[in-house]
Structures are given as C-alpha cells and as structure tokens.
Design a protein around this motif. Structure first.
Motif, mmCIF file in Angstrom:
data_model
loop_
_atom_site.group_PDB
_atom_site.id
_atom_site.type_symbol
_atom_site.label_atom_id
_atom_site.label_comp_id
_atom_site.label_asym_id
_atom_site.label_seq_id
_atom_site.Cartn_x
_atom_site.Cartn_y
_atom_site.Cartn_z
ATOM 1 N N GLU A 222 0.839 -1.191 0.000
ATOM 2 C CA GLU A 222 0.000 0.000 0.000
ATOM 3 C C GLU A 222 0.879 1.249 0.000
ATOM 4 O OE1 GLU A 222 -2.453 0.069 3.455
ATOM 5 O OE2 GLU A 222 -0.823 0.568 4.827
ATOM 6 N N VAL A 223 0.362 2.303 -0.624
ATOM 7 C CA VAL A 223 1.078 3.566 -0.701
ATOM 8 C C VAL A 223 0.073 4.697 -0.635
ATOM 9 C CG1 VAL A 223 1.012 3.623 -3.233
ATOM 10 C CG2 VAL A 223 2.798 4.885 -2.017
ATOM 11 N N ASP A 224 0.454 5.806 0.018
ATOM 12 C CA ASP A 224 -0.421 6.975 0.067
ATOM 13 C C ASP A 224 0.174 8.084 -0.788
ATOM 14 O OD1 ASP A 224 1.675 7.992 1.551
ATOM 15 O OD2 ASP A 224 0.621 7.872 3.479
ATOM 16 N N ALA A 225 -0.495 9.231 -0.808
ATOM 17 C CA ALA A 225 -0.083 10.321 -1.697
ATOM 18 C C ALA A 225 1.334 10.792 -1.394
ATOM 19 C CB ALA A 225 -1.073 11.479 -1.576
ATOM 20 N N GLN A 226 1.634 11.072 -0.124
ATOM 21 C CA GLN A 226 2.958 11.555 0.237
ATOM 22 C C GLN A 226 4.016 10.494 -0.040
ATOM 23 O OE1 GLN A 226 3.604 14.804 1.374
ATOM 24 N NE2 GLN A 226 5.659 14.131 0.796
ATOM 25 N N LEU A 228 3.929 8.142 -2.363
ATOM 26 C CA LEU A 228 4.182 8.036 -3.793
ATOM 27 C C LEU A 228 5.104 9.158 -4.262
ATOM 28 C CD1 LEU A 228 3.668 6.798 -6.571
ATOM 29 C CD2 LEU A 228 1.616 8.235 -6.752
ATOM 30 N N ALA A 229 4.823 10.389 -3.832
ATOM 31 C CA ALA A 229 5.665 11.524 -4.230
ATOM 32 C C ALA A 229 7.091 11.345 -3.719
ATOM 33 C CB ALA A 229 5.064 12.820 -3.700
ATOM 34 N N ASP A 230 7.252 10.937 -2.467
ATOM 35 C CA ASP A 230 8.592 10.745 -1.899
ATOM 36 C C ASP A 230 9.326 9.596 -2.586
ATOM 37 O OD1 ASP A 230 8.093 12.801 -0.171
ATOM 38 O OD2 ASP A 230 7.637 11.531 1.554
ATOM 39 N N LEU A 231 8.585 8.555 -2.941
ATOM 40 C CA LEU A 231 9.207 7.408 -3.612
ATOM 41 C C LEU A 231 9.771 7.815 -4.965
ATOM 42 C CD1 LEU A 231 9.822 4.402 -3.869
ATOM 43 C CD2 LEU A 231 7.468 4.043 -4.640
ATOM 44 N N VAL A 232 8.980 8.538 -5.747
ATOM 45 C CA VAL A 232 9.446 8.976 -7.066
ATOM 46 C C VAL A 232 10.638 9.926 -6.924
ATOM 47 C CG1 VAL A 232 8.821 10.255 -9.155
ATOM 48 C CG2 VAL A 232 7.197 8.632 -8.137
ATOM 49 N N ASP A 233 10.548 10.873 -6.002
ATOM 50 C CA ASP A 233 11.673 11.801 -5.792
ATOM 51 C C ASP A 233 12.904 11.065 -5.281
ATOM 52 O OD1 ASP A 233 10.301 14.051 -6.654
ATOM 53 O OD2 ASP A 233 9.549 14.546 -4.650
ATOM 54 N N GLY A 234 12.698 10.068 -4.415
ATOM 55 C CA GLY A 234 13.825 9.289 -3.901
ATOM 56 C C GLY A 234 14.541 8.517 -4.990
ATOM 57 N N ALA A 268 3.977 12.917 -10.797
ATOM 58 C CA ALA A 268 3.539 11.518 -10.757
ATOM 59 C C ALA A 268 2.230 11.390 -9.992
ATOM 60 C CB ALA A 268 4.615 10.654 -10.115
ATOM 61 N N LEU A 269 2.091 12.147 -8.922
ATOM 62 C CA LEU A 269 0.866 12.111 -8.131
ATOM 63 C C LEU A 269 -0.319 12.639 -8.942
ATOM 64 C CD1 LEU A 269 -0.374 11.470 -5.399
ATOM 65 C CD2 LEU A 269 0.288 13.755 -4.623
ATOM 66 N N VAL A 270 -0.101 13.702 -9.713
ATOM 67 C CA VAL A 270 -1.173 14.249 -10.560
ATOM 68 C C VAL A 270 -1.571 13.227 -11.619
ATOM 69 C CG1 VAL A 270 -1.694 16.002 -12.304
ATOM 70 C CG2 VAL A 270 -0.579 16.656 -10.164
ATOM 71 N N LEU A 271 -0.597 12.568 -12.225
ATOM 72 C CA LEU A 271 -0.902 11.565 -13.242
ATOM 73 C C LEU A 271 -1.750 10.433 -12.661
ATOM 74 C CD1 LEU A 271 -0.445 10.493 -16.131
ATOM 75 C CD2 LEU A 271 1.575 9.296 -15.255
ATOM 76 N N ALA A 272 -1.446 10.015 -11.455
ATOM 77 C CA ALA A 272 -2.191 8.919 -10.836
ATOM 78 C C ALA A 272 -3.599 9.336 -10.431
ATOM 79 C CB ALA A 272 -1.439 8.404 -9.612
ATOM 80 N N ARG A 273 -3.796 10.601 -10.103
ATOM 81 C CA ARG A 273 -5.102 11.072 -9.641
ATOM 82 C C ARG A 273 -6.050 11.468 -10.770
ATOM 83 N NH1 ARG A 273 -3.132 15.327 -4.976
ATOM 84 N NH2 ARG A 273 -3.164 13.927 -3.161
ATOM 85 N N ALA A 274 -5.518 11.945 -11.878
ATOM 86 C CA ALA A 274 -6.335 12.559 -12.930
ATOM 87 C C ALA A 274 -7.390 11.594 -13.477
ATOM 88 C CB ALA A 274 -5.429 13.040 -14.059
ATOM 89 N N THR A 275 -8.610 12.130 -13.695
ATOM 90 C CA THR A 275 -9.724 11.311 -14.184
ATOM 91 C C THR A 275 -10.488 11.936 -15.346
ATOM 92 O OG1 THR A 275 -11.223 12.306 -12.554
ATOM 93 C CG2 THR A 275 -10.093 10.264 -11.913
ATOM 94 N N ASN A 276 -10.245 13.212 -15.646
ATOM 95 C CA ASN A 276 -11.081 13.877 -16.654
ATOM 96 C C ASN A 276 -10.599 13.594 -18.079
ATOM 97 O OD1 ASN A 276 -8.743 15.385 -16.511
ATOM 98 N ND2 ASN A 276 -9.768 17.365 -16.777
ATOM 99 N N PHE A 277 -10.568 12.304 -18.411
ATOM 100 C CA PHE A 277 -10.167 11.882 -19.748
ATOM 101 C C PHE A 277 -11.402 11.479 -20.547
ATOM 102 C CE2 PHE A 277 -6.695 10.678 -16.832
ATOM 103 C CZ PHE A 277 -5.676 11.480 -17.346
ATOM 104 N N GLU A 278 -11.202 11.345 -21.829
ATOM 105 C CA GLU A 278 -12.316 10.932 -22.689
ATOM 106 C C GLU A 278 -12.814 9.555 -22.317
ATOM 107 O OE1 GLU A 278 -13.240 10.255 -27.466
ATOM 108 O OE2 GLU A 278 -11.364 11.200 -26.800
ATOM 109 N N ASP A 279 -11.872 8.649 -21.987
ATOM 110 C CA ASP A 279 -12.259 7.290 -21.599
ATOM 111 C C ASP A 279 -12.321 7.102 -20.087
ATOM 112 O OD1 ASP A 279 -12.479 6.505 -24.235
ATOM 113 O OD2 ASP A 279 -10.374 5.908 -24.361
#
Length: 485
Positions: A222-226, A228-234, A268-279
C-alpha cells in the motif's frame, strides 16, 4: 712444575652423557645406553671420532644446509634450534590471531547484515494492518503468486487497486486495474465498492479482491499520496509514457503533455489522480499501471546491494508484508525483466450508479475470460463491454428454475448493481435450465447484453411474441442461477 690436566671421572662422564641425551632430539638415540643396543654402526659419519662419539650417545642436531641436497647435513647448535622453535611458535601464534580476526570480522559482517535487514524491515512494515490474517503463503512449487497493490491518493481513501500476478520463473508480471468504485461482495454478502470495503481494513480489502478474482493473495503493498511523491523523488524521477495529456485541476496544478515524460513526485501524483479523460477510468487505470511498471523496473535495477541501498533510501514511502530479505530475493529473481514483460488491463465492466454514488460493474463473463489469460501468463486482452447504464431501462425478474426465493434474491442483487427492477414473480412453469434475458425492442439489445455481462451467465433472446412483460427487459432465471451470483 707442570700439572697435567686430569680427564673426566667416570661419574662426571655419565652425568654429562645423560644431560646431552636429555637435550638431544632424534629417536635414534636411546633414553638409556645399553651395551650392544646402539645403532651408530648403521649411521654414516664423516670421521672415526664422530663414529666413536655416536657410539657413546653423543650426536649433534643436524639440518640440511640451505640450498644443498637433503643428504648434506651441517651442525646446528642448540641455540639455533631453540630460535627455530621460537620462530615456528611465533608463526603459529600469528596464524591463530589472524584466524580469530577473520572470525570476528565474519561475525561483525553477519551482525551488520542482520542489523541492516532489521532496519529495512521496520521501514517496510505495514502500520496497524490486519493484512497478515488473510494472506496465503505462495506455493514453493509454483513460481507465481498474486499480490494486491492499494493506492490511497486522496482524502476519500482508496483511489484504486491492482491485482498483480508475479511469475518469477518466466520473469513476467500481469496487473489488472481495479477501480475504487468496483462493486464487490463483502464478507457479509453485501455488495459494496472497493473503497467502502477498504474502509473496514486491509484484510477486508484483500479478502474481497481474492473472492472476486477467485485466487489466493500472498502479498500486499500500500502507498499513500505523500509516499508516492517521496518514492518517485527518492528514485530521482521516473520515465513514463503518458497516453493522453493531463490537465485536471482536481488532481493538481501540473500539466503533462502526451508522450514520454520524466516525472518528479508531484507530477507523478497528478498523473495517478487525474480522471477527466475521454475514456475516464480506462485512461486513469492505464496511467496508474504505467506508474507501477516504471517504479517496479527502477526498484529492480542494479545488483542486490544496490537494491538494499535503494530500499534503505526510499524505505517508509510504502508498506508491505514482505521482509527486506524476501524483497531482495524477489528482486534477484526478476532482475533483467523489461517493460515488455509487464502487461495489464482494466477489469472489464461499465460505469453505473448505485443510489447517489457512482459504481463500476464488472462483466462476469468477460472477467472470467480475462482471469484465464492472467492465470495462463498470457498477454492481457480484455473484452469490450457494452456501456449501457443499468439505470436507463426497466427490468422484470421471474423465477423459472424453481429455486425458492430466486427472483427476490436476484432482484436485490441487481438493484445493488444499479438496475431498475420494476417487477418480480414466478414464470408460468419452472422448466428453465438456462437463464434468459429477453427484449422485444431492438433498442434494448445492448441493455440485455449489459444484464448478461453483470450476471456472468445467461443468453439474450429477441422476443417474437412468446413472452409477456411490460418492462424494457425480462429476466427469466433458470436452474443455472445460484444465490451467490
């Protein structure tokens, strides 16, 4: 007057001979001289004088002259012999000290490794989790196992999950995306979304996914928002192929164009959260799988010590039931895997509404087909499911299989999935062995297919006047219907 020097007395000669024998090495000199027992005659000497002295028990210690043949002896004094003994003793002492130092170093390394693993285990450990109560150890005979990955990326709790099959033998990973709004059966038999189920604990979430997929789950991450961001930056950023441009203010203030992008933690966090796509959910699930794949490949890069150093660096950004040593062994088994070895798909289904809340309903038949591909380690290709809103048409449910209470139970289940059940009752005769979904107007053919997909069984039928019903679609339950459906 010159006094003549007197020789040894008999007593002095015996004493001197006994002392020399005591200080002389060599088994050829007996401890006690007996007449006729000496072997001096069988030993070659360079002079008659030495021969006579040997016969009396007096033989100097000898050693080969350096560089000479072994047969060439030279006289070695007692002092030289003592020095040689001392030198060999010092060599043995130094060797013993070095051996002790080697043992101490090995113990120190072992303690250090254990300490490192203990530290990493603490960083990776799940906090206040009941996941272990439902996890099933992977079979030692099978190189594959299932894991559930849960992402809690906003204030609403679970944002999405994935059922991941890892096959170490073939170095392949298959990930099935599970939307947070996916309808599943909870432990009490009620239909709930994954997000609602996850609110009851990790064990409830894992159990629901295992039951939904019909598999045993061996590991949980499991991973939370903070985190995920810290993991990518790390990791110093990750490279991800963005399928569609991301511009979702609800997800964050980062804009991402389509194409290959190097993401930091915030993007990376924005990419994982975004939902306003055509599909909608399909694109979001694709983005989340791309993130998961990129993160996994980065973590698997390098050697074993590099992996442990990386885990030490980013430890605490995510939690898992796996120990650091188990994670290292898994990384070793998967090392060399590339992006082509990772395949994924969204659980086949459609978006609906259950009351006032959105819901995602899986197509049972398409889901069963997808899981066959997952189990076989094949590339995942999900069937397309007709996206008809279950709440957009009316439904009559009739019991045609003679199972007591079947119509009422089916109506309750379908209502929970967002269908509008207007009428229930029994068919004219309990002779149906197959469940039928009947429609009279061709405009409701897709609606009938949607109902079959939701049930996971049954067959659509275009009515030519054989059935009487007033709703848009008629469901006739056969003996193939089971209450658990």
């Amino acid at each position: 007057m010159v006094r003549r020097r007197q020789g040894f007395t008999a007593a002095q000669s015996k004493t001197t001979s006994r002392r020399l024998r005591t200080a002389t090495l060599g088994t050829h000199v007996p401890r006690k001289v007996r007449t006729g027992s000496m072997n001096a005659e069988s030993v070659g000497f360079s002079s008659a004088r030495r021969q006579r002295r040997a016969a009396r028990g007096f033989v100097n210690n000898v050693r080969p002259v350096d560089g000479a043949a072994p047969r060439t002896p030279r006289r070695m004094s007692h002092r030289e012999f003592a020095r040689g003994v001392q030198r060999r003793a010092r060599v043995r002492a130094v060797a013993a000290v070095l051996a002790c130092l080697a043992v101490v170093a090995a113990v120190a390394v072992g303690v250090g490794v254990l300490s490192l693993f203990g530290t990493l285990d603490g960083k990776l450990a799940l906090k206040d989790s009941d996941a272990a109560s439902v996890l099933v150890p992977a079979s030692a005979d099978d190189g594959a196992f299932y894991a559930v990955v849960a992402a809690n990326l906003d204030a609403n709790g679970l944002t999405g999950a994935a059922l991941v099959r890892v096959d170490a033998a073939s170095k392949a990973v298959a990930a099935v995306s599970l939307p947070a709004e996916l309808q599943v059966s909870s432990a009490d038999g009620e239909a709930r979304t994954l997000r609602e189920t996850a609110a009851s604990g990790d064990a409830a979430l894992i159990g629901a996914v295992a039951s939904f997929a019909g598999v045993d789950v061996s590991h949980y991450v499991e991973v939370d928002a903070q985190g995920l961001a810290d993991l990518v930056d790390g990791l110093g950023g990750i490279e991800v192929e963005v399928a569609e441009e991301v511009d979702d203010p609800a997800a964050g203030d980062v804009y991402l164009p389509a194409g290959t992008q190097t993401l930091d933690g915030a993007s990376a966090l924005v990419l994982a959260r975004a939902t306003n796509f055509e599909d909608g959910l399909e694109t979001q699930a694709e983005n989340q799988r791309a993130l998961l794949s990129s993160l996994s490949l980065r973590l698997l890069g390098g050697d074993a010590m590099g992996f442990l150093a990386l885990i030490d660096k980013v430890g605490g950004t995510f939690g898992t039931d796996m120990s650091a040593n188990d994670a290292r062994e898994l990384a070793d088994s998967l090392r060399g895997m590339d992006a082509s070895s990772v395949t994924g798909a969204l659980v086949p289904g459609y978006e609906s509404a259950s009351g006032d809340a959105p819901a995602y309903v899986a197509s049972r038949s398409a889901w069963a087909s997808l899981m066959e591909q997952v189990d076989a380690g094949q590339p995942l290709v999900a069937e397309e499911v007709a996206a008809v809103d279950p709440g957009s048409f009316t439904l009559t449910v009739r019991n045609g299989g003679g199972v007591t209470g079947a119509a009422a139970q089916a109506a309750e289940t379908l209502t929970g999935l967002g269908f509008q059940v207007a009428e229930t009752g029994n068919a004219d005769a309990a002779v149906y062995t197959e469940t039928l979904v009947v429609y009279q107007d061709a405009a409701y053919e897709a609606a009938a297919e949607t109902l079959v997909s939701a049930l996971g069984f049954g067959r659509t039928v275009a009515d030519a006047g054989s059935y009487t019903f007033e709703t848009d679609v008629l469901l006739v339950l056969g003996t193939d219907w089971k209450p658990s459906s």
